[in-house]
Every structure is written in structure tokens, then in C-alpha cells.
Design an enzyme around this catalytic site. Structure first.
Site, PDB file in Angstrom:
ATOM      1  N   CYS A  72       9.669   8.098  18.643  1.00 49.38           N
ATOM      2  CA  CYS A  72      10.061   9.475  18.324  1.00 49.38           C
ATOM      3  C   CYS A  72       9.782   9.788  16.850  1.00 49.38           C
ATOM      4  O   CYS A  72       8.628   9.893  16.463  1.00 49.38           O
ATOM      5  CB  CYS A  72      11.519   9.720  18.721  1.00 49.38           C
ATOM      6  N   GLU A  79      14.222   3.304  25.016  1.00 51.93           N
ATOM      7  CA  GLU A  79      15.473   2.533  24.950  1.00 51.93           C
ATOM      8  C   GLU A  79      16.604   3.115  25.795  1.00 51.93           C
ATOM      9  O   GLU A  79      17.657   2.515  25.888  1.00 51.93           O
ATOM     10  CB  GLU A  79      15.931   2.389  23.488  1.00 51.93           C
ATOM     11  N   HIS A 139      11.739   8.181  24.508  1.00 55.72           N
ATOM     12  CA  HIS A 139      12.680   7.115  24.146  1.00 55.72           C
ATOM     13  C   HIS A 139      12.708   6.012  25.200  1.00 55.72           C
ATOM     14  O   HIS A 139      13.361   6.160  26.223  1.00 55.72           O
ATOM     15  CB  HIS A 139      14.090   7.702  23.961  1.00 55.72           C
TER      16      HIS A 139
END
Ligand code: XMP
Length: 485
Positions: free
Chosen positions: A55, A145, A143
Site C-alpha cells: 500500500c 496481511e 493488503h
């Protein structure tokens, strides 16, 4: 992924050492276009080890390489479908052609300079993932994660184990071995005192220290009189089974006397924090040869104290023993300071600690005092303990306990009219609070099935003297908080 990692704020980053196998630049709420945008110097790093920007990290890498980052008209927030453009790229190895990812960004990379190549796109964001040619550097706009990025874990694993070559040897067992060796050399023949709370962190820290120095560890459990039903017995049984030397300091009279007449939440918290320190200090001084204070500090506490903008607004003053080591002239030993909560749990299990203790919900330091709105009295504590025990036991009985992050009961300063048999009642109301969360920073109210709520409510009203009404708290955090005070 069982790989050792460290989180370093951008302003503390001083480069890498020989052991560093890879670098991830995280996301950020900032924009690379703003003044004072977070920067890191990657000279001598890029090209020598793999780098992955996520990001903001991806936008930073693109912009310092001559790409364009603009405030996007097509701001993406939430789920998006990403399509792979280069299936041979090692970062995307083994991924299906399309998959769901999670986007959360205001800026977008609108063009890449020569030498950078798009490897995945979404409909709105052409540069969803890119690679550099000639150096092992990548950027991801989405993202990986978060769980909503279905293949996110695979992408991270491709980076960490595939590209960086990490082996995944940072396991509970290997940590225990190296930690115990380090503790032995750090502490030598010294004695350590540690405050146990019944929670996961202090318990795991105690067992590790005990493994390292045995009887030279002295534990103190402060009974504030603000604990849950049978808490002291249950917790002491668990600790006894682990072979720990624990002194229980029964200080309930002191806490309750000092809290008498106090209704303001912050004042209650301050009194409890102060009393806790006083009692602990008094007990600790009984061990004459102690040189160290053991603490269950974990990595998020360490990272938190290095916040970019220093002080966050105090929402609630947390009960802690911050100033204690200096006051007592002790050095601090924190065996868990490099671990995240889930790692602490894994290590606790690997150490053989009872899984019920490891899986316990968090419980606030100030205890039931902040779940009794208004003045705390013995009688109110008794009522709350009974209602709370029914709630928590029922969550276990209905198989809900482990899917809920935290649950508790609040005694409200409200009486309401009811009818029992043919009698009018005018009694207390309790609120049930149960939340789902990952880290307690944000939380949502748990969707407990209505049947379970109905059974819990009847059992509380039937069995707990003085309660004739039960309500369920359906507020999320933010804007509410988990505890009511
Ligand atoms: P809030 O109420 O701020 O709570 O949403 C977030 C988490 O922190 C716990 N909590 C505390 N824990 N000392 C603690 O050790 C405290 O003073 C304290 N106050 C809140 C709360 O139970 C929840 O898990």
C-alpha cells in the site's frame, strides 16, 4: 510463518545487518504527496535483499523511482477482484488467475516508470501489484496481511520463504530454548520478583523464568477483592500445578476501603493502580535478594510506546506498574518483549500451560470495579460475581467461549420494576457484554444466538438475588469501548 521479524518505525530505521533476509515497507495513513511524508533511505538495500512495499510502501517505492501517485478518483475500499498479469512472477506463484483482495487507499499509482512492470490488476486499479526488473523488489497496492485477501497468506509466504529464503524455524520450541539460555546468562544467580495476574502474558513470562532460574523466581498475586468468582482459587490451582512459587497478597480490604464513596471511573482507576503498586511493593520487599522485576510486556506494548506522534489521547488510564522498577531500584527482565499475543499463546501451550488458562479472555487490571457503574461495594461485587459466573459458564456450555474475544457482565446503577410470582420487584439490572475482536483496539458485539441469550437471562434472573432485568450491549468499538468505565 514462524519467521523472526522486527517492526521498526520509519524514523528509527538505520539500515539492515548481515542477518536481514528481507524488508517489508508497511502501509500508512499518510500520502507520499504530503509534506513530511514518511521516508526511508534504501540506498545499498534495494538490490541486495528482497523488498516488498505494501500500500503506502508500494506507492513510496513507485514514486521515488519516478512513477506517478495521485489522489484517485477511483478510491478503492473493501473487497476487489485481482487478476494476475504475470503468472511467472515468484511473488504470485501458485495463485489462481483471479482472487479476492482487500483494498484500502486514497492515493493510487497511476503510472510506472520504465523498468517496473504490472503483475496484477483490478478493474479500478491497473497497478495492483508490480515488480522491478533487475532487482528483487515488489509493490502491492492491496493488503495481503488481512484475512479478506484470500490468497494474501500465500503471497506473503512466497515472499518470506520463497523469495527471501527464510526457513520458518522460529517456532515455540526454538524460542523457549534460546530464551531460557539467554535468561540464564542475563540473570546469573540473581533473584527475580514478578506480579502474576492470572492472564496469559504474566503466566507465560513466569513459566519461562521459572524454567530458567527455578526457585529464584518469586511470584506475587495481588488479590484486590475485585476479581471474578473463584478466580483466586482457580488461578492458584493452575499456578500450583506449574510448580511456581506464588505468594497471594490479600489486599481486598485496602482496595475496598479506598474505593468507598468513589464513583468517577478515572478516579477509581487511579486508586486501584496506586493501591496495586503499594501492595506489590510491600510484598516484593520481603524478598531481600531480589534484583530484577519480571514483566509480561509483549511486542505490541513495545511498538506502542514508539508511536509516531508520541502521545495518544488518554481514553482510559490503564492500570500499570510503569514507574515501579525505578522506585524499587530493580532492573527489568521481559522475556516476551519480542512476541505477539498469538506467539505468546503458542509458547504457553508448548510450555505445557493449561489450554484453558492460555485461551482465557482478557480481563482488565482494575477488575470488576470498572464493571460496577458507580460506587463499588462488597454487596454489589457479590451480585456481579454471581451473574458474571453464569454468563461465562454458559458461554462455555454453549461452545461460544472460544469464538468470543472477551465477555463480561456489568452491574448498572439502575433499578427497575419487575414481577416475580405475584410480587412486585424493584431491583438491579445487569448488562451482558461480549465482543469479537483481533486485538481489542476495535471490536464488534458478538452475535450470540438468541436461544443462548434467553437461557442466560432466565438463569441470571432466577438465580441471582437482587437482579430482575438483563440487557445485551450491542455497541461496537468505536464509538463505544469494550469496558463501560
Ligand atoms: P476498552 O474498554 O478500552 O478496553 O475498549 C480494551 C481492552 O483493554 C482492557 N482494559 C484493561 N486492561 N488494565 C488492563 O490490564 C486496564 O486498566 C484496562 N482497561 C481496559 C479491556 O478489558 C479490553 O480487553
Amino acid at each position: 510463518m514462524n519467521v523472526y521479524s522486527e517492526i521498526i518505525p520509519h524514523f528509527r530505521f538505520e539500515g539492515i545487518d548481515k542477518q536481514t533476509k528481507g524488508l517489508i515497507l508497511s502501509g500508512s495513513p499518510c500520502s507520499v504527496r504530503q509534506d513530511n511524508a514518511p521516508q526511508v533511505c534504501l540506498e545499498g538495500i534495494r538490490g541486495s535483499i528482497p523488498v516488498l512495499g505494501i500500500c503506502y510502501g508500494a506507492q513510496l517505492l513507485a514514486s521515488i523511482s519516478g512513477g506517478n501517485v495521485e489522489n484517485s478518483p477511483s478510491r478503492e475500499y473493501g473487497r476487489a477482484s485481482v487478476t494476475i498479469k504475470d503468472a511467472s512472477d515468484p511473488l504470485l506463484r501458485g495463485l489462481p488467475e483471479t482472487s479476492q483482495v482487500w483494498m484500502s487507499h486514497g492515493d493510487t499509482i497511476t503510472s510506472l516508470p520504465e523498468g517496473l512492470k504490472i503483475i496484477a490488476s483490478t478493474e479500478d486499479v491497473p497497478v495492483a501489484a508490480y515488480s522491478f526488473s533487475g532487482e528483487p523488489t515488489w509493490g502491492l497496492q492491496f493488503h495481503p496481511e488481512v484475512v479478506h485477501s484470500i490468497e494474501g497468506a500465500r503471497i506473503l509466504s512466497n515472499f518470506v520463504t520463497g523469495i527471501c529464503g527464510c526457513k520458518g524455524e522460529w517456532t515455540g520450541e526454538s524460542f523457549i530454548q534460546s530464551c531460557v539460555t539467554e535468561l540464564r546468562s542475563q540473570l546469573g544467580e540473581d533473584e527475580v520478583v514478578l506480579g502474576l495476574s492470572g492472564g496469559v502474558d504474566s503466566s507465560v513470562a513466569a513459566v519461562l523464568l521459572h524454567k530458567a532460574i527455578g526457585k529464584r523466581l518469586h511470584c506475587i498475586f495481588v488479590d484486590s477483592g475485585l476479581l471474578r468468582k473463584n478466580e483466586v482459587c482457580n488461578v492458584m490451582d493452575s499456578y500450583g500445578n506449574m510448580g511456581l512459587d506464588v505468594t497471594v497478597a490479600d489486599a481486598s480490604d485496602k482496595f475496598l476501603t479506598d474505593l468507598a464513596g468513589v464513583t468517577d471511573p478515572e478516579t477509581k482507576r487511579k486508586i486501584i493502580g496506586r493501591d496495586f503498586v503499594e501492595v506489590f511493593e510491600q510484598e516484593a520487599h520481603k524478598f531481600k535478594n531480589v534484583k530484577w522485576l519480571g514483566q509480561g510486556t509483549i511486542y505490541p506494548d513495545v511498538v506502542e510506546s514508539a508511536k509516531v506522534n508520541g502521545t495518544a489521547t488518554v481514553i482510559k488510564s490503564h492500570h500499570n506498574v510503569g514507574g515501579l522498577p525505578e522506585k524499587m531500584g530493580l532492573k527489568v527482565v521481559e522475556p516476551l518483549r519480542m512476541l505477539f499475543k498469538d506467539e505468546v499463546r503458542k509458547i504457553g501451550l508448548a510450555l505445557g500451560i493449561d489450554s484453558r488458562l492460555i485461551g482465557r479472555h482478557p480481563f482488565p487490571g482494575p477488575g470488576l470495579a470498572i464493571r460496577i457503574i458507580g460506587e463499588v461495594t462488597r454487596e454489589k461485587l457479590e451480585t456481579l460475581r454471581e451473574a458474571d459466573a453464569i454468563f461465562i459458564d454458559s458461554l462455555r456450555k454453549y461452545g461460544l467461549y472460544d469464538s468470543i474475544w472477551q465477555a463480561g457482565t456489568i452491574l448498572l446503577p439502575v433499578r427497575s420494576v419487575g414481577v416475580m410470582g405475584d410480587e412486585r420487584t424493584y431491583e438491579n439490572c445487569v448488562a451482558l457484554r461480549a465482543v469479537t475482536s483481533v486485538d481489542g483496539m476495535t471490536a464488534d458485539w458478538a452475535r450470540i444466538p438468541h436461544e443462548a441469550l434467553a437461557a442466560i437471562s432466565s438463569e441470571i434472573i432466577n438465580k441471582v438475588k437482587g437482579v430482575n432485568r438483563v440487557v445485551y450491549d450491542i455497541s461496537s468499538k468505536p464509538p463505544a469501548t469494550i469496558e463501560w468505565e
